[in-house]
Each structure stands twice: as C-alpha cells, then as structure tokens.
Write a protein that holds these residues in place. Structure first.
Motif, PDB file in Angstrom:
ATOM      1  N   SER A  22       0.816  -1.207   0.000  1.00 14.84           N
ATOM      2  CA  SER A  22       0.000   0.000   0.000  1.00 14.84           C
ATOM      3  C   SER A  22       0.856   1.266   0.000  1.00 14.84           C
ATOM      4  O   SER A  22       0.458   2.292  -0.569  1.00 14.84           O
ATOM      5  CB  SER A  22      -0.948   0.010   1.201  1.00 14.84           C
TER       6      SER A  22
ATOM      7  N   SER B 288       1.548   2.292  -3.508  1.00 14.62           N
ATOM      8  CA  SER B 288       0.380   2.358  -4.385  1.00 14.62           C
ATOM      9  C   SER B 288      -0.292   3.721  -4.317  1.00 14.62           C
ATOM     10  O   SER B 288      -0.301   4.379  -3.280  1.00 14.62           O
ATOM     11  CB  SER B 288      -0.635   1.275  -4.004  1.00 14.62           C
TER      12      SER B 288
ATOM     13  N   TYR C  59      -3.956   5.777  -6.323  1.00 12.02           N
ATOM     14  CA  TYR C  59      -5.211   5.474  -7.000  1.00 12.02           C
ATOM     15  C   TYR C  59      -5.554   6.568  -7.997  1.00 12.02           C
ATOM     16  O   TYR C  59      -5.598   7.751  -7.644  1.00 12.02           O
ATOM     17  CB  TYR C  59      -6.342   5.311  -5.980  1.00 12.02           C
TER      18      TYR C  59
ATOM     19  N   SER D  58      -2.493  10.234  -5.713  1.00 11.07           N
ATOM     20  CA  SER D  58      -3.846   9.728  -5.886  1.00 11.07           C
ATOM     21  C   SER D  58      -4.773  10.883  -6.220  1.00 11.07           C
ATOM     22  O   SER D  58      -4.612  11.993  -5.711  1.00 11.07           O
ATOM     23  CB  SER D  58      -4.326   9.041  -4.603  1.00 11.07           C
TER      24      SER D  58
ATOM     25  N   TRP E 171      -3.416  -6.710 -13.624  1.00  9.41           N
ATOM     26  CA  TRP E 171      -2.322  -5.852 -14.074  1.00  9.41           C
ATOM     27  C   TRP E 171      -2.408  -5.661 -15.584  1.00  9.41           C
ATOM     28  O   TRP E 171      -2.411  -6.623 -16.334  1.00  9.41           O
ATOM     29  CB  TRP E 171      -0.981  -6.454 -13.666  1.00  9.41           C
TER      30      TRP E 171
ATOM     31  N   GLN F  45       6.572   1.244 -12.625  1.00  4.81           N
ATOM     32  CA  GLN F  45       5.199   1.463 -12.204  1.00  4.81           C
ATOM     33  C   GLN F  45       4.253   0.653 -13.080  1.00  4.81           C
ATOM     34  O   GLN F  45       4.340   0.697 -14.305  1.00  4.81           O
ATOM     35  CB  GLN F  45       4.851   2.950 -12.310  1.00  4.81           C
TER      36      GLN F  45
ATOM     37  N   ARG G  81      -5.513   1.253  -9.767  1.00  3.15           N
ATOM     38  CA  ARG G  81      -4.395   1.377  -8.832  1.00  3.15           C
ATOM     39  C   ARG G  81      -3.059   1.356  -9.569  1.00  3.15           C
ATOM     40  O   ARG G  81      -2.875   0.592 -10.512  1.00  3.15           O
ATOM     41  CB  ARG G  81      -4.441   0.227  -7.822  1.00  3.15           C
ATOM     42  N   THR G  82      -2.146   2.200  -9.148  1.00  3.18           N
ATOM     43  CA  THR G  82      -0.778   2.132  -9.643  1.00  3.18           C
ATOM     44  C   THR G  82       0.113   1.685  -8.487  1.00  3.18           C
ATOM     45  O   THR G  82      -0.092   2.079  -7.334  1.00  3.18           O
ATOM     46  CB  THR G  82      -0.270   3.493 -10.157  1.00  3.18           C
ATOM     47  N   THR G  83       1.096   0.856  -8.810  1.00  2.00           N
ATOM     48  CA  THR G  83       2.036   0.385  -7.787  1.00  2.00           C
ATOM     49  C   THR G  83       3.439   0.368  -8.365  1.00  2.00           C
ATOM     50  O   THR G  83       3.641  -0.029  -9.513  1.00  2.00           O
ATOM     51  CB  THR G  83       1.655  -1.032  -7.293  1.00  2.00           C
TER      52      THR G  83
END
Length: 460
Positions: free
Chosen positions: A139, A142, A144, A180, A407, A424, A453-455
């Motif tokens: 998290s 991450s 959003y 985000s 993904w 990313q 979501r990006t992580t």
C-alpha cells in the motif's frame, strides 16, 4: 496692531487654556454576520484502508462580515462509523481554503457531514459521500487514479505525468503518476474519430511526439463484431507534464482484416479467422484479442502487436504471440494495408501479453497475464526481453494476485541494469467489487468512486 486686535489677543489666549470637554460616546454599531457558505470540490470521495496519499477534497468557506480565518470547519460521520469515524476525518488549512482528508477504517460506504461554524452562532453544512476499498499489498507504493476503473494502456508524458487509456470509454486522461486523485486533463476524440461506442483501447506507445493507440481488434464479450474496436489512431503531443496537450492525428480501421487475411495466406496458422468470427468471444485460448503495442528494437516504423489470445498452440500452457507490423507508422491516416514480418512466439509460462513496453536502451518489459475473461485471481508476471525474435524473455517477478483488479499497463521502462530500478504498473479494476456491495467498479454510478491502482515495484 490695532486696538481691536490687541483686545482680542488676551481672549484667544485664555480660550486656548480652557480644558477640552469630550462629548459622551454613543452606542457601538452592531456587526451583522451573514450565513456562512461552504463549497466542496467534490461530492463523492474514494479511499482505501491503510492507503498512503489518498485523494482529498478542497473545502472553500466564507462569511460576510467575518474574516474567513475565524471560521471553524469540522466533519463528522453520519452513517456507518465502521468505514470512517469522526476522528478519522481531518481538516487542515486556514482562511477560506481548507483540505479534508479521510483515513478509512473499513470497506464500504458512509456519508460525512462537513460543517462550517461562523461568527454570530451561524453555520452551514454539506454532505460528502465517501467509499472505502480494501487494503492492498504494498500500500505504501500504491496510488489510486480516480475517475475511471478500467485503465488499459498508459504512456509517459514527462514531468511525472502519464496519459492513461480506458477500455470502457474513449477518454484519454492525464494523471500525476505519483499522487492519488482525479485526472488533471481529459480528451475524448470519439466524435472526431466517427465512433459512438467504445474503441476498447488496449495498447498504446509513444514515438517522439506521436502516441499510437489500438483497440483490441476483437469481438465484444458476447461475441458480437463491433467495428469501433477495429480502430487504430494517433494523438500528437505538445507540452509535457501537467501542461501536456493532445491533438488527434490519423486513424486506420483495417488492421483486423489485414491480420486475418495474412493468417489465411499462411495456412490459418493462428486461427485468426475462426477466433474473430461472429459469436466467438475474444477472451478464450483460441480467441482473437490484441492488448500489447510497442515498436521493434531500433525502429519507429515496425510495431510489435501483442496478443492476449490466441496462445500458440491454442492450448493452456501455449506460447504468447507477437506479430510485427512492418509499416505500422504509416497506417493511421494513410491508404496502405498492413504488411507483416515473421511472427514471434514467446514462452511466458503459459501466460499471454497484457502490455509491452520498450525504453531508449532497447530493453523491454512484458506484463504477462491470463487470456481468460475473469482472471483477477489468475497468475500475473513481469518479464524482461531484448526484443529480438530469436531470444526468449526472462521472468523478473511474479505480481500480486490477492488484490482486486488485473495488471494491465506499464507506462515506461527504467534502465533494467541499474541497481534499485523501479517500474510502475497499473491495474484494470473494472471487474472488481471495490466496496463489498457486489457491484463491479465499471458499473458504479459516480465517477469519483471508480479507480485504478498504480504500484511501484523494485526490479533488482
């Protein structure tokens, strides 16, 4: 001096020596305060349990007759305190501009009452509708992207911003990739492209100031042939970062037919005609569905078109397919049909291409996932590759599958030889039940509650 003047002088001196008597003051004028006003930058807000840097809401307050810095702003939970309690809402800032943030405690929906209290005992309220999704792995890494839940392709816009496509609409969105929140700018070229339905944008890549976008080229989920999905188009970039602007370039709608004709001419090796026939759903092992687009090593004319389906051979555990289109750059806005190079078959451990991206060093990353339609819990992996037809990719890492979404996109590729290189990745959360109510994210009523979501992942 006259005798009259000499006579008046003592009188003037005497008058000046007399004490000055102040008149009694009247009652102070009463201050009248107006009713405070309060404005929220959004009526709906989405967060996530345990998230870092969740979106916030700007609160603007004012009261006639009062300094805005004297106004008090507070928020309280009016429903479902298990999602967010009063103490989980913070308001910061001074004067007329404040910022409201929420730290979610549980999954679901709640309404928050935001109240401004002014001078003279007057107040005003607004309601903020809040929704919280579950905690996710990693998290802290991450963020959003709100306003859409079906991110499907992304390219770098420079200055920490990315342009993200959506496979449920034709809207391109510009986001701050490290924060985000909502897009800072959007473009919808549907009218100019002559389409009224979704193109099902699944792939995109940038060369210089041109971004190439492609629809999936496949049928819809019910097996119906939808010609809008056959669209390939370009956008021209001016500016960078938050100042990025896009203008529509050319389009081409013949690539699907060209691929089918090419495969037929080669003995129906990949079954494109059968997989794309009316009634055939695209997300099956022998279906027809494009999701990756990137140019070949050292080329700005030959593009690699990566397939989610079919696998080759068309059995579980088969190899992923890439077809080089040798004149791809001349197709949008041109009159030529596509020409093809020798197909490339890659061992991705039984997975197929979900995205494909190259950097300036000729290093590629492949997001690999299942060909299946309902695949949120199926395996995903990230592979590195040199882009050469005779070499096979190498797995870099397995991607988490316990979180909602699949993904879908990699905006750019770092130097894969650098220690601590980070990449990313972006999820398509359209089919995910984000708020525990059984509603898929793409069907949510309010855009602010839709999100992908990006992580960030460290590769070495």
């Amino acid at each position: 001096m006259s005798r009259l003047s000499r006579g008046l002088l003592p009188l003037a001196v005497a008058a000046a020596a007399l004490p000055v008597l102040a008149l009694p003051a009247g009652p102070a004028a009463a201050v009248t305060y107006g009713t405070p006003t309060i404005t929220l930058s959004a009526g709906y807000l989405s967060g996530a349990v345990g998230a870092t840097g969740d979106p916030t809401v700007a609160v603007t307050v004012a009261q006639s007759g009062a300094d805005a810095s004297a106004l008090t702003v507070a928020a309280s939970a009016t429903t479902r305190g298990s999602v967010a309690r009063t103490g989980d809402v913070t308001v910061t800032g001074t004067a007329g501009n404040r910022t409201l943030a929420v730290a979610a405690q549980g999954v679901g929906y709640t309404d928050l009452t935001v109240k401004v209290t002014g001078l003279g005992g007057k107040s005003a309220t607004k309601t903020l509708h809040y929704a919280a999704s579950p905690a996710v792995q990693r998290s802290a890494d991450s963020r959003y992207l709100t306003g859409s839940s079906d991110a499907s392709a992304a390219v770098d816009a420079g200055g920490g911003y990315i342009v993200v496509a959506d496979d449920e609409s034709n809207v391109l969105r510009l986001y701050d990739r490290n924060a985000s929140g909502a897009p800072v700018r959007t473009w919808d070229f549907s009218s100019a492209l002559g389409v009224s339905k979704e193109i099902d944008i699944e792939g995109g890549t940038r060369v210089g100031n041109t971004i190439y976008w492609t629809g999936s080229l496949g049928n819809n989920k019910d097996g119906e042939i939808k010609t809008q999905r056959h669209t390939v188009f370009t956008t021209t970039v001016t500016g960078s970062g938050a100042a990025t602007q896009l203008a529509l370039g050319g389009k081409y709608t013949g690539l699907r037919d060209d691929l089918i004709a090419w495969d037929k001419a080669n003995g129906n090796r990949y079954g494109f005609a059968a997989g794309s026939a009316a009634g055939e759903v695209p997300k099956q092992v022998d279906g027809f569905n494009v999701e990756g687009l990137e140019f070949a090593p050292g080329s700005s004319t030959t593009a690699y078109v990566g397939f989610r389906a079919p696998l080759t051979p068309a059995v579980t555990g088969g190899r992923a397919l890439i077809v080089p289109v040798t004149n791809f750059s001349s197709l949008p806005g041109g009159s030529a049909h596509a020409t093809f190079g020798a197909p490339i078959e890659l061992d991705l451990g039984g997975l197929s291409v979900r995205d494909l991206r190259r950097n300036a060093l000729g290093q590629y990353l492949i997001v690999a996932g299942s060909w299946a339609a309902d695949d949120n819990s199926d395996p995903y992996a990230l592979y590195r590759w040199d882009g050469q037809p005779g070499s096979q990719p190498v797995k870099v890492l397995d991607l988490p599958t316990s979180d909602a979404g699949g993904w879908e996109a990699v905006p750019d590729v770092p130097d894969l030889t650098a220690a601590g290189a980070r990449v990313q990745l972006i999820t398509d959360d359209g089919s995910a039940d984000l708020y525990g109510d059984g509603v898929e994210a793409k069907d949510l009523t309010h855009p602010e509650w839709k999100k992908s979501r990006t992580t960030w992942f460290t590769l070495n």
